[in-house]
Design a protein around this motif. Structure first.
Motif, short mmCIF file in Angstrom:
data_model
loop_
_atom_site.label_atom_id
_atom_site.label_comp_id
_atom_site.label_asym_id
_atom_site.label_seq_id
_atom_site.Cartn_x
_atom_site.Cartn_y
_atom_site.Cartn_z
N ILE A 195 0.84 -1.21 0.00
CA ILE A 195 0.00 0.00 0.00
C ILE A 195 0.87 1.25 0.00
CG2 ILE A 195 -1.64 1.32 1.38
CD1 ILE A 195 -2.78 -1.39 2.34
N GLN A 196 1.84 1.31 0.91
CA GLN A 196 2.69 2.49 0.99
C GLN A 196 3.59 2.63 -0.24
OE1 GLN A 196 2.00 4.60 3.18
NE2 GLN A 196 0.83 3.37 4.63
N SER A 197 3.95 1.52 -0.84
CA SER A 197 4.75 1.59 -2.06
C SER A 197 3.94 2.17 -3.22
CB SER A 197 5.27 0.20 -2.42
OG SER A 197 6.00 0.23 -3.62
N GLN A 198 2.67 1.80 -3.31
CA GLN A 198 1.82 2.37 -4.36
C GLN A 198 1.56 3.85 -4.14
OE1 GLN A 198 0.51 0.93 -7.15
NE2 GLN A 198 1.58 -0.99 -6.73
N LEU A 199 1.47 4.25 -2.88
CA LEU A 199 1.20 5.65 -2.58
C LEU A 199 2.45 6.51 -2.57
CD1 LEU A 199 -1.37 5.20 0.34
CD2 LEU A 199 -1.87 5.78 -2.03
N GLY A 200 3.64 5.89 -2.50
CA GLY A 200 4.87 6.67 -2.41
C GLY A 200 5.05 7.33 -1.07
N GLN A 201 4.63 6.65 0.01
CA GLN A 201 4.73 7.17 1.37
C GLN A 201 5.54 6.21 2.23
OE1 GLN A 201 3.36 10.10 2.42
NE2 GLN A 201 2.46 10.57 0.42
N PRO A 202 6.88 6.25 2.17
CA PRO A 202 7.68 5.28 2.94
C PRO A 202 8.04 5.75 4.35
CG PRO A 202 9.11 6.50 1.50
CD PRO A 202 7.72 7.06 1.27
N GLU A 203 7.51 6.88 4.79
CA GLU A 203 7.94 7.42 6.08
C GLU A 203 7.58 6.52 7.26
OE1 GLU A 203 6.27 9.05 3.83
OE2 GLU A 203 7.62 10.64 3.12
N SER A 204 6.46 5.81 7.16
CA SER A 204 6.01 4.99 8.29
C SER A 204 6.55 3.56 8.26
CB SER A 204 4.48 4.93 8.30
OG SER A 204 3.99 4.33 7.11
N LEU A 205 7.28 3.19 7.22
CA LEU A 205 7.73 1.79 7.11
C LEU A 205 8.74 1.40 8.19
CD1 LEU A 205 7.99 1.43 3.23
CD2 LEU A 205 6.20 0.59 4.75
N PRO A 206 9.74 2.23 8.55
CA PRO A 206 10.63 1.81 9.65
C PRO A 206 9.90 1.58 10.96
CG PRO A 206 11.62 3.60 8.40
CD PRO A 206 10.21 3.47 7.91
N ALA A 207 8.92 2.44 11.28
CA ALA A 207 8.16 2.26 12.52
C ALA A 207 7.33 0.98 12.48
CB ALA A 207 7.27 3.47 12.76
N VAL A 208 6.76 0.66 11.34
CA VAL A 208 5.96 -0.56 11.22
C VAL A 208 6.85 -1.79 11.30
CG1 VAL A 208 4.45 -1.86 9.67
CG2 VAL A 208 4.11 0.59 9.97
N PHE A 209 8.06 -1.72 10.76
CA PHE A 209 8.99 -2.85 10.89
C PHE A 209 9.36 -3.09 12.35
CE2 PHE A 209 10.93 -2.82 6.35
CZ PHE A 209 9.71 -3.25 5.86
N GLU A 210 9.60 -2.02 13.09
CA GLU A 210 9.86 -2.19 14.52
C GLU A 210 8.63 -2.71 15.25
OE1 GLU A 210 11.28 1.49 16.02
OE2 GLU A 210 13.15 1.46 14.84
N LEU A 211 7.46 -2.25 14.83
CA LEU A 211 6.22 -2.75 15.44
C LEU A 211 6.03 -4.24 15.16
CD1 LEU A 211 3.68 -1.71 16.98
CD2 LEU A 211 2.59 -1.46 14.76
N TYR A 212 6.44 -4.68 13.98
CA TYR A 212 6.34 -6.10 13.64
C TYR A 212 7.21 -6.96 14.55
CZ TYR A 212 6.81 -10.38 10.87
OH TYR A 212 6.84 -11.69 10.46
N ALA A 213 8.36 -6.42 14.96
CA ALA A 213 9.27 -7.19 15.81
C ALA A 213 8.87 -7.14 17.28
CB ALA A 213 10.70 -6.67 15.64
N ASN A 214 8.26 -6.06 17.73
CA ASN A 214 8.03 -5.87 19.17
C ASN A 214 6.56 -5.88 19.57
OD1 ASN A 214 10.89 -5.31 19.85
ND2 ASN A 214 10.58 -3.47 18.62
#
Length: 514
Positions: A195-214
């Motif tokens: 979704i974020q790749s289609q929208l061109g909005q990568p700002e939240s991806l690092p936070a979501v990756f950390e959320l996936y781990a924790n």
């Protein structure tokens, strides 16, 4: 159309078709009498067939037109017109998000997937409009402005409605994935990254990756929702390489360096990713290495028992174990070193000298990701590598230095190697050019030997040098050499006498002590 046979058209059934054959067996007079009525009947049947054929064709045409009208009426009902308005697409995504958040308790995985897929469909429908707006801006703006926007990563000024719709869809997807009652799974993470790749909005991806781990896992205990803490370093919490690569490409396309480095730190640099790689790619070699001694012992025993008769079994077994083990040890070590130290895949980012091979293998994906970032932010021309400047580039080089990596190592750069080779080829030629004038200037200072000999025979004094000193004669040179030899011999004799005197003194002292 092929012309129909009157005889075949006139027949109604097989019983009538057999009548002419029976009539042919009748006597000739009776056949003549019966031929006229049959011809009349056949002609009447032939005249009636065109009308019947025309009615059947008209009926088939009417049926085809009726079917076409029915299909035209049914098409709009079965395939609804897709939405293209940005505001409507954002409304659809927000409605799906609101319906999902209104569910009490832990939502089912199918419901979560449906909500994220609704956002993905909206983002996919909005993606062509964003690309079209960017293309229009690049076509209308000047070349320098577009290049500056690409270098600095500045946002392209597009329609406010598109920007608002993009932000709303992105926030809706983040609200779904960050809900405490939603369990983070690899499928949901992949949908969110898409979704974020289609929208061109990568700002939240690092936070979501950390959320996936924790993020804690929601479970139901005694009718209440409880949250179980997850181990962020477990191999199950590692992000798949394909998902991380998709997120990194989205950050590169958006020219967001902070998001790109954050994605690398939250995916490739974590211990969970290294553990997953070690389990996936190291389990089979470890099992093979553990079973190798048993295989070597079995081969050695078979060799000692069946393939030789000159030694006893124990000696032959020991020799076989030593030989096979040495072979596998040497070949395996060379193969491992070659596998872990190859550099063909490296472009601009290399390891610092002294980095252990195991670290290089475990962190190869991290190095490749940073190499991809460096190639995206630097110059595309190979002959301009190393000329980049600016705070972002200097910060990137310093960051790689902390990670035991080097950016644009000089000895691995093609252009630098070519310049060094060019300088090495030019160095001997400069030495020759410098030596030639010296030889030319020194040569006239000494007169030729033939001129000296001719002067002695003619009685004319020998020519003098430029500084007024007479040139040496051949006889004088020989005398000087003889004198030097005599002096050297005398010095040697003096040294020998001194040594003999010292030896005599030493012997005298030794005799006196005895």
């Amino acid at each position: 159309m092929r012309r129909a046979n009157p005889r075949q058209v006139g027949f109604i059934c097989h019983s009538c078709a057999s009548l002419p054959a029976q009539a042919s067996r009748q006597p000739f007079p009776s056949r003549i009498l019966s031929s006229a009525p049959r011809q009349i009947a056949q002609s009447s049947v032939w005249r009636s067939t065109p009308a019947r054929w025309a009615t059947s064709v008209s009926a088939s045409r009417a049926d085809a037109e009726a079917d076409a009208e029915a299909n035209e009426k049914a098409v709009p009902a079965s395939t609804p017109r897709p939405l293209t308005d940005a505001s409507q697409l954002a409304n659809v995504a927000e409605d799906s998000c609101n319906k999902f958040l209104s569910v009490d308790g832990i939502p089912a995985k199918q419901l979560t997937a449906a909500a994220l897929q609704s956002c993905l469909r909206a983002a996919s429908a909005l993606h062509p409009q964003l690309k079209r707006a960017e293309a229009q801006f690049k076509a209308s703006a000047s070349k320098l402005v577009s290049l500056g926007a690409e270098r600095t990563g500045a946002r392209v000024p597009i329609d406010a409605k598109l920007v608002d719709a993009t932000s709303r869809i992105s926030h809706a997807a983040y609200a779904i994935i960050s809900n405490p009652n939603v369990e983070m799974t690899p499928e949901f993470l992949e949908l969110y990254v898409a979704i974020q790749s289609q929208l061109g909005q990568p700002e939240s991806l690092p936070a979501v990756f950390e959320l996936y781990a924790n993020k804690p896992k929601p479970v139901v205990k005694n009718g209440q929702i409880a949250y179980l803490k997850q181990n962020p370093n477990a191999a199950a919490r590692a992000i798949e390489p394909a998902v991380a690569d998709m997120a990194l490409q989205a950050a590169i396309d958006a020219k967001n360096l902070d998001s790109a480095l954050g994605i690398i730190e939250a995916s490739y640099s974590l211990p969970a990713f290294k553990r997953q790689k070690l389990i996936k790619h190291g389990t089979a070699p470890a099992i093979g290495l553990a079973t190798l001694p048993f295989g070597i012992f079995g081969l050695s025993t078979a060799y000692a028992s069946y393939w030789q008769n000159t030694m006893d079994i124990s000696t032959a077994t020991g020799i076989g174990v030593a030989g096979i083990s040495g072979y596998f040890l040497v070949i395996g070590s060379l193969g491992m070193i070659a596998k872990l130290s190859h550099k063909d895949q490296m472009k601009r980012v290399t390891w610092t000298p002294g980095t252990p091979l195991r670290y290089r293998w475990l962190r190869e994906e991290e190095r490749a990701a940073l190499d991809k970032v460096a190639c995206a932010w630097g110059f595309k021309e190979p002959w301009r590598h190393g000329e980049e400047m600016g705070p972002e580039w200097e910060g990137l080089k310093e960051y790689m230095g902390y990670r035991q990596m080097l950016l644009d190592r000089v000895e691995f750069m093609e252009e630098q190697q070519q310049q060094q080779q060019h300088q090495q080829h030019e160095a001997p030629s400069t030495e020759v050019t410098l030596a030639l004038p010296m030889a030319v200037s020194v040569a006239p200072s000494t007169p030729p030997q033939q001129e000296i000999v001719d002067a002695e025979m003619s009685g004319v004094p020998a020519p003098e040098a430029e500084d007024g000193v007479a040139a040496p004669v051949e006889g004088q040179e020989e005398e000087e050499e003889e004198e030097e030899e005599e002096e050297i011999k005398s010095e040697v004799r003096d040294l020998q006498e001194d040594v003999d005197d010292d030896q005599a003194v030493f012997e005298h002292q030794l005799d006196s002590t005895m």
